[in-house]
Design a protein around this motif. Structure first.
Motif, mmCIF file in Angstrom:
data_model
loop_
_atom_site.group_PDB
_atom_site.id
_atom_site.type_symbol
_atom_site.label_atom_id
_atom_site.label_comp_id
_atom_site.label_asym_id
_atom_site.label_seq_id
_atom_site.Cartn_x
_atom_site.Cartn_y
_atom_site.Cartn_z
ATOM 1 N N ASP A 1 -0.094 11.573 -0.735
ATOM 2 C CA ASP A 1 1.394 11.120 -1.361
ATOM 3 C C ASP A 1 1.437 10.472 -2.623
ATOM 4 O O ASP A 1 0.883 9.475 -2.620
ATOM 5 C CB ASP A 1 2.214 10.570 -0.060
ATOM 6 N N SER B 1 -3.740 6.672 9.900
ATOM 7 C CA SER B 1 -3.233 7.971 10.114
ATOM 8 C C SER B 1 -3.776 8.723 11.523
ATOM 9 O O SER B 1 -3.239 9.512 11.944
ATOM 10 C CB SER B 1 -3.801 8.871 8.910
ATOM 11 N N ILE C 1 1.557 6.679 -2.218
ATOM 12 C CA ILE C 1 0.532 5.954 -1.977
ATOM 13 C C ILE C 1 -0.343 5.727 -3.110
ATOM 14 O O ILE C 1 -1.039 4.953 -3.223
ATOM 15 C CB ILE C 1 -0.291 6.857 -0.702
ATOM 16 N N LYS D 1 1.113 0.795 8.235
ATOM 17 C CA LYS D 1 -0.258 0.569 7.620
ATOM 18 C C LYS D 1 -0.539 -0.616 7.309
ATOM 19 O O LYS D 1 0.471 -1.625 6.814
ATOM 20 C CB LYS D 1 -0.378 1.640 6.360
HETATM 21 N N1 GLU Z 1 1.918 11.495 4.573
HETATM 22 C C1 GLU Z 1 0.646 12.197 4.972
HETATM 23 C C2 GLU Z 1 0.419 12.232 6.523
HETATM 24 O O1 GLU Z 1 1.183 11.718 7.344
HETATM 25 C C3 GLU Z 1 -0.561 11.222 4.134
HETATM 26 C C4 GLU Z 1 -0.297 10.058 4.506
HETATM 27 C C5 GLU Z 1 -1.080 9.341 5.635
HETATM 28 O O2 GLU Z 1 -1.704 10.020 6.417
HETATM 29 O O3 GLU Z 1 -0.316 8.366 6.218
HETATM 30 O O4 GLU Z 1 -0.571 12.688 6.797
#
Ligand code: GLU
Length: 290
Positions: A209, A96, A212, A52
């Motif tokens: 999370d 994501s 985050i 990210k």
């Molecule tokens: N860990 C979760 C997911 O993979 C939420 C954070 C994100 O999207 O990076 O969906």
């Protein structure tokens, strides 16, 4: 006679292995099959890693162009264990929504991007790890006392970050979801957009999370608060092409070493000390590479 029998048996076994596709990826005649990421890493001393770029303390791009955070540091550690020095790692932004597509198309070799291991995603990619188990929580504006626990999200405007699992865990029932709460989803492309919308009151809460949320709350001190009502286990995996078992096993060995030599603790404290988050320094149970 006995020697001949053994030879025949060995040949039959080899044939069966080939037919079952049990040989290495790289042993295809003519070398047409893709190399494993591990082999590529060893030969070229280079890796393209998806992280990210917008999540403080996890993966954040700085004005000078470098990227920093826990995911970034874990990626550097694992890359080194796979034979790639920091100078050989190119970090590429993954969101994501594009993590599976970037892995499948080969735009990135590995993904370290708060990437929860889920059964649905396992259909498309292979996961090493987990290298951490986060828990979902809720972020609200500091002056909002109407949301004190996840159940208070009923009828509230809740951020729905594209490609992420978090909103489902609140809004949907099991098995994909969890809490089955009637909140109103508000679309956003990322968690940084969720947080910006929370600040300007376009929505009431961001659910995702705890790592985050802690990163954002710490970045803009006094603006937000985490309600501290955790639910769900979010196992952070290392995404790679489906079936790259050789690389997955090497990643798992690196993750175990990272906890055993104390690096994981050092990195967690480096990025999350002072956020109020309770950190876990035990090596998470490996998921298995199948
Ligand atoms: N860990 C979760 C997911 O993979 C939420 C954070 C994100 O999207 O990076 O969906």
């Amino acid at each position: 006679m006995r020697v001949r029998q053994i030879a025949v048996a060995a040949a039959a076994a080899a044939l069966a292995l080939t037919a079952a596709g049990c040989g290495s990826d790289t042993e295809a005649p003519g070398g047409s099959e893709a190399k494993s990421v591990l082999q590529k890493a060893k030969e070229s001393k280079k890796l393209v890693i998806g992280v990210k770029f917008d999540q403080p303390a996890l993966g954040l791009k700085k004005p000078d162009g470098t990227v920093e955070g826990f995911d970034v540091d874990v990626a550097k550690y694992v890359a080194k264990e796979l034979g790639v020095p920091e100078s050989g790692v190119e970090f590429k932004e993954t969101t994501s929504a594009n993590r599976e597509a970037f892995i499948q198309s080969g735009q990135v070799d590995l993904v370290f991007a708060t990437y929860s291991i889920t059964d649905e995603r396992k259909q498309k990619v292979t996961f090493g790890g987990p290298y951490y188990v986060a828990h979902q929580d809720t972020l609200v504006r500091a002056d909002d006392n109407s949301i004190k626990k996840a159940q208070d999200l009923k009828d509230k405007k809740l951020c729905k970050a594209a490609g992420s699992n978090s909103y489902k865990r609140v809004i949907d029932p099991p098995p994909d979801g969890q809490l089955d709460i009637d909140a109103t989803p508000v679309d956003a492309s990322s968690y940084s957009e969720c947080v910006a919308k929370l600040k300007n009151k376009a929505l009431d809460a961001v659910t995702t999370d705890d790592l985050i949320l802690a990163g954002f709350a710490n970045q803009q001190k006094g603006t937000f608060k985490v309600v501290s009502d955790p639910f769900s286990d979010e196992k952070y995996g290392v995404g790679m092409k489906k079936g790259d078992t050789e690389t997955c096993n090497a990643v798992n060995a690196a993750v175990t070493k990272m906890f055993e030599d104390g690096t994981a603790k050092t990195l967690l404290e480096k990025h999350f000390d002072g956020t109020g988050l309770k950190l876990d320094f035990e090596v998470p149970k490996a998921e298995g590479c199948a």
